[in-house]
Design an enzyme around this catalytic site. Structure first.
Site, PDB file in Angstrom:
ATOM      1  N   GLU A   1      17.862 -27.229  40.550  1.00  0.00           N
ATOM      2  CA  GLU A   1      17.137 -27.986  39.813  1.00  0.00           C
ATOM      3  C   GLU A   1      16.078 -29.024  40.867  1.00  0.00           C
ATOM      4  O   GLU A   1      16.749 -29.515  41.849  1.00  0.00           O
ATOM      5  CB  GLU A   1      17.866 -28.959  38.917  1.00  0.00           C
TER       6      GLU A   1
ATOM      7  N   GLU B   1      25.260 -32.504  37.265  1.00  0.00           N
ATOM      8  CA  GLU B   1      24.852 -33.718  38.242  1.00  0.00           C
ATOM      9  C   GLU B   1      26.049 -34.804  38.233  1.00  0.00           C
ATOM     10  O   GLU B   1      25.979 -35.748  37.538  1.00  0.00           O
ATOM     11  CB  GLU B   1      23.666 -34.415  37.946  1.00  0.00           C
TER      12      GLU B   1
END
Length: 359
Positions: free
Chosen positions: A284, A192
């Protein structure tokens, strides 16, 4: 991940996260897998190997590749993988055992396990060799049960993936060297990214992808997008920056993350638009808020799943552990026991996501 990931009691508190087969399946040697699983690691029981059969996702689909905007199997047919992500293996290795992975593969009928190796937060940087061995142990265990494995370089803070470039090169060289002849891996090179431009993320990807390709020229590489893998939405941008300036590499997909109770229509529409123009893998997501906490929003979550099913977008849910938060699928204390199958050991989110994987 978009979570405040407090480790088990007694562990150091991690950083707070905030956010608004080759052509044919390569035979897996039981002896070789067993040796890999005996590699020394700091926590967690070594999962016992079990040779994949023709009924498994890995045996059925073989080497994956990107064809157009789809993930395709060895026959060139679009395929969507559904499965789970581990929690950080520095905290929850005890949740990744022979029994738990048997349950994931056979009871849940998952196609894929995402193995999350945190870089900071008492992770990889503290013991590169140990965490590399641990990741390989879990990848091998997934393969032995006929599941694919996403090798997740779980960088989070600092948000610039270039800050860990040297470590990433070392890690992915070791992983690609080991799995260069195995059809069952996908490489997720930056979990991320945040607080950096898309051009910085793109530059990182164009440095790491050749490192992987030098060892493993065929595997799919998953590229994190800006603003916690939201295609920039969480920092006021959108997918157009990627569409207009894609990574210069082939056989890649872009990642998107969401937490349904927090990420509403703007995010859903972004995923829809982006997947019309780019190959996307949702590595995710959660049914709760961005911290993986609070009430589940199954209605919004189902809207995402319906979109992903219609467009054959692969996904892994966060997370396969017994963390106290509502986003962990197992009830607290489950990983200290030996019962993994059925719904009795699952929290509300676990019951719901298990059923979606089994569909």
């Amino acid at each position: 991940m978009h979570q405040r990931t407090t480790p088990p009691t007694g562990s150091a508190s991690p950083t707070d996260r905030r956010r608004p087969a080759r052509k044919a399946l390569i035979a897996v040697s039981a002896l070789g897998v067993a040796a890999a699983l005996m590699a020394p690691v700091r926590a967690g029981a070594a999962p016992a190997p079990a040779a994949p059969t023709a009924a498994t996702p890995l045996a059925a689909n073989g080497q994956l590749s990107v064809c157009g905007r789809q993930l395709c199997n060895a026959s060139g047919e679009p395929v969507a993988l559904n499965g789970m992500s581990t929690h950080g293996t520095q905290w929850y290795a005890q949740c990744v055992t022979g029994g738990s992975l048997d349950a994931l593969a056979k009871d849940w009928r998952a196609d894929v396990l995402r193995v999350s190796t945190y870089v900071q937060e008492d992770g990889y940087e503290t013991d590169p060799a140990g965490f590399t061995a641990r990741a390989q142990k879990f990848v091998d265990a997934a393969h032995a049960r006929g599941m694919y494995a996403v090798i997740d370089w779980h960088m989070l803070d600092p948000g610039d993936p270039n800050a860990n470039l040297s470590r990433a090169k070392t890690f992915f060289t070791a992983m690609a060297k080991k799995y260069k002849n195995h059809p069952g891996v996908l490489y997720e090179i930056a979990n991320e990214p945040s607080g950096v431009s898309w051009s910085a993320v793109k530059s990182y990807a164009e440095k790491i992808i050749p490192v992987i390709r030098a060892q493993d020229p065929d595997a799919v590489v998953l590229v994190g997008t800006r603003a916690w893998s939201s295609f920039g939405v969480s920092e006021g941008a959108n997918e157009s920056e990627v569409v207009n300036n894609p990574v210069r590499a082939s056989n890649i997909m872009y990642t998107f993350h969401f937490y349904a109770a927090s990420h509403r229509d703007e995010y859903l529409k972004t995923l829809d638009r982006a997947s019309d123009k780019l190959p996307v893998f949702v590595t995710e997501f959660g049914t709760q808020n961005y911290a993986g906490e609070g009430a589940n929003d199954f209605t919004m979550s189902q809207r995402y799943l319906d979109l992903m099913k219609r467009k054959k977008i692969s996904w892994t849910n966060w997370n396969y552990s017994d963390d106290h938060r509502s986003g962990a699928v197992f009830k607290t204390g489950t990983c200290d026991g030996s019962t993994w199958t059925g719904t009795g050991v699952l929290k509300e989110a676990g019951v719901w996501i298990r059923e979606r994987i089994r569909q």
